[in-house]
Design an enzyme around this catalytic site. Structure first.
Site, PDB file in Angstrom:
ATOM      1  N   SER A  96       0.895  -1.033  -0.046  1.00  0.00           N
ATOM      2  CA  SER A  96      -0.042  -0.130   0.078  1.00  0.00           C
ATOM      3  C   SER A  96       1.005   1.319  -0.026  1.00  0.00           C
ATOM      4  CB  SER A  96      -0.820  -0.116   1.318  1.00  0.00           C
ATOM      5  OG  SER A  96      -1.878   0.735   0.856  1.00  0.00           O
TER       6      SER A  96
ATOM      7  N   HIS B 199      -7.389  -5.763   0.344  1.00  0.00           N
ATOM      8  CA  HIS B 199      -5.956  -4.969   0.362  1.00  0.00           C
ATOM      9  C   HIS B 199      -5.180  -5.731   1.255  1.00  0.00           C
ATOM     10  CE1 HIS B 199      -4.260  -1.062  -0.059  1.00  0.00           C
ATOM     11  NE2 HIS B 199      -4.239  -0.888   1.201  1.00  0.00           N
TER      12      HIS B 199
END
Ligand code: GCU
Length: 434
Positions: free
Chosen positions: A270, A412
């Site tokens: 991320s 994610h």
């Protein structure tokens, strides 16, 4: 008198109108029908998840200089075009590291404890910045295969993480589900060791904070001159600080002669995937980059209007970037760079990129397309690109070349399948000896 009557009439009218407007204002959904987040940026932009509305864009050609001259060979890329792009990223996006960046020194907290049933030795180093005892410091935990020696040094997987990093918070010691267990963000350490890798983790916020109120508390503060309140225009945002700090962690690890500091894979997820890409671009010791779900201003093309937009990151995370980045909010096409160039800065070294079906915010397809657009640089340098411009099937890794991609089913995160594909991809370059 009349005047005041008129005024109060006007006032009550506008109050009533205001109230009507508030009541009539359309409720702006926070999610679309598929649960994707919708954000409304100050520029008026709202998140798009419709491929039909992505819009047309033209990417800067990696093999054309700003002057319009063509990059004709590998030497022209390496000696001139690559430095041109690095400078654009330094000047306009991530910011350059100031000459006043603090010095680092290393302290050994734990010299070597046998762990994992004797398969590994665990060490704990602290990298201290500046000369004050209470200055910023980064805890680095290293697992070294027991058989690693200066005569037979091992490659290193270096992983910057959100929460872990301390010996008491490693998966080996904190079983899943225990109250002190960290989120499962560290990799399968026993597997890494069995394959012949050293594995080291550190927590990114120990280099510099990651909130509006803490982002100038670490190494960036130490670099300020007396009386200076913030970095000068064009100087580092926190992504550049995290990438620079990664280099200092690597310096510390490279001092261990049982680690081969020329065979390093660097892993970030991320915002740390964005950091991993910039670290790969600026530190040639990083031999393989793994940018997991790195999204906007990471691997995904900023010019593609899908998921998180440049306007969102500029407004929500201004400290990640140099001050000059702000001018591109609402003007994406004015950026002299895009993520295909960021990826290409690591060439010829391999880069592995992942995205998840439940993480459309990070625009997995935009990440894939950026790798496709970085392909010409890899080919020019005699390396293998992705081998296709068609998005691969879900959960099928595309790892035969020097650009790797995997679109996992899920969210994610770094999924177990991502680790497996990364190890196969990186193994060809890092050559661990099991
Ligand atoms: C937010 C941000 C992303 C970032 C992510 C993360 O979602 O918008 O750009 O990648 O946080 O770091 O988890």
């Amino acid at each position: 008198m009349k005047f005041f009557h008129a005024l109060s009439l006007l006032l009550s009218l506008s109050v009533a109108l205001g109230a009507m407007r508030a009541a009539d204002a359309p409720v702006r959904p926070k999610q679309d029908a598929n649960g994707n987040p919708i954000r409304y940026a100050a520029t008026g932009h709202a998140s798009n998840y419709d491929e039909a509305k992505v819009g047309n864009y033209t990417l800067p050609d990696p093999l054309v200089f700003r002057s319009g001259e063509k990059v004709r060979d590998a030497a022209a890329w390496t000696n001139r075009r690559r430095p041109e792009i690095v400078k654009l990223y330094e000047d306009e996006i991530f910011g350059r590291v100031p000459a006043t960046a603090p010095k680092a020194r290393v302290e050994v907290i734990e010299a070597g404890t046998s762990v994992l049933d004797g398969a590994a030795t665990r060490k704990h180093l602290v990298v201290r910045f500046g000369d004050k005892a209470d200055g910023p410091k980064v805890n680095v935990v290293v697992y070294l295969p027991a058989k690693a020696t200066p005569q037979a040094p091992v490659p290193l997987l270096l992983h910057t993480v959100f929460f872990g990093g301390l010996p008491s918070a490693t998966p080996a010691e904190a079983p899943a589900g225990s109250p002190k267990a960290p989120p499962r963000e560290t990799g399968p350490v026993a597997d890494f060791i069995a394959r012949g890798y050293a594995y080291a983790t550190f927590r990114y916020t120990e280099i510099e904070g990651d909130r509006a109120d803490t982002s100038l508390a670490g190494v960036r503060r130490l670099a300020l001159a007396a009386g200076q309140e913030k970095p000068a225009s064009g100087e580092w945002g926190t992504i550049a600080a995290w990438a620079w700090g990664t280099g200092r962690v690597l310096d510390a690890l490279a001092a261990d002669r049982a680690i081969d500091a020329r065979r390093v894979g660097f892993i970030g997820h991320s915002r740390l995937g964005k950091t991993a890409l910039w670290a790969g671009a600026t530190d040639a010791r990083i031999a393989v980059v793994f940018a997991s779900c790195s999204g906007e201003l990471g691997a995904s093309l900023a010019r593609r209007d899908y998921g998180e937009s440049l306007d969102d990151v500029a407004a929500n995370f201004p400290w990640w970037f140099t001050d000059r980045f702000q001018k591109f909010a609402g003007r994406w096409n004015d950026m002299p760079v895009d993520s295909h160039l960021l990826i290409a800065l690591s060439a010829p070294r391999p880069v592995f990129v992942t995205g998840g079906t439940q993480d459309q915010w990070a625009d997995p397809r935009g990440e894939f397309l950026a790798e496709v657009a970085a392909g010409p640089v890899y080919r020019l340098l005699g390396k293998k690109d992705l081998g296709t411009d068609q998005l691969p099937a879900l959960d099928v890794p595309l790892i035969a070349g020097d650009l790797g991609f995997l679109y996992h089913t899920g969210g994610h995160t770094i999924a177990p399948g991502d680790w497996a594909a990364f190890l196969e991809f990186a193994g060809r370059t890092l050559r661990p000896m099991p």
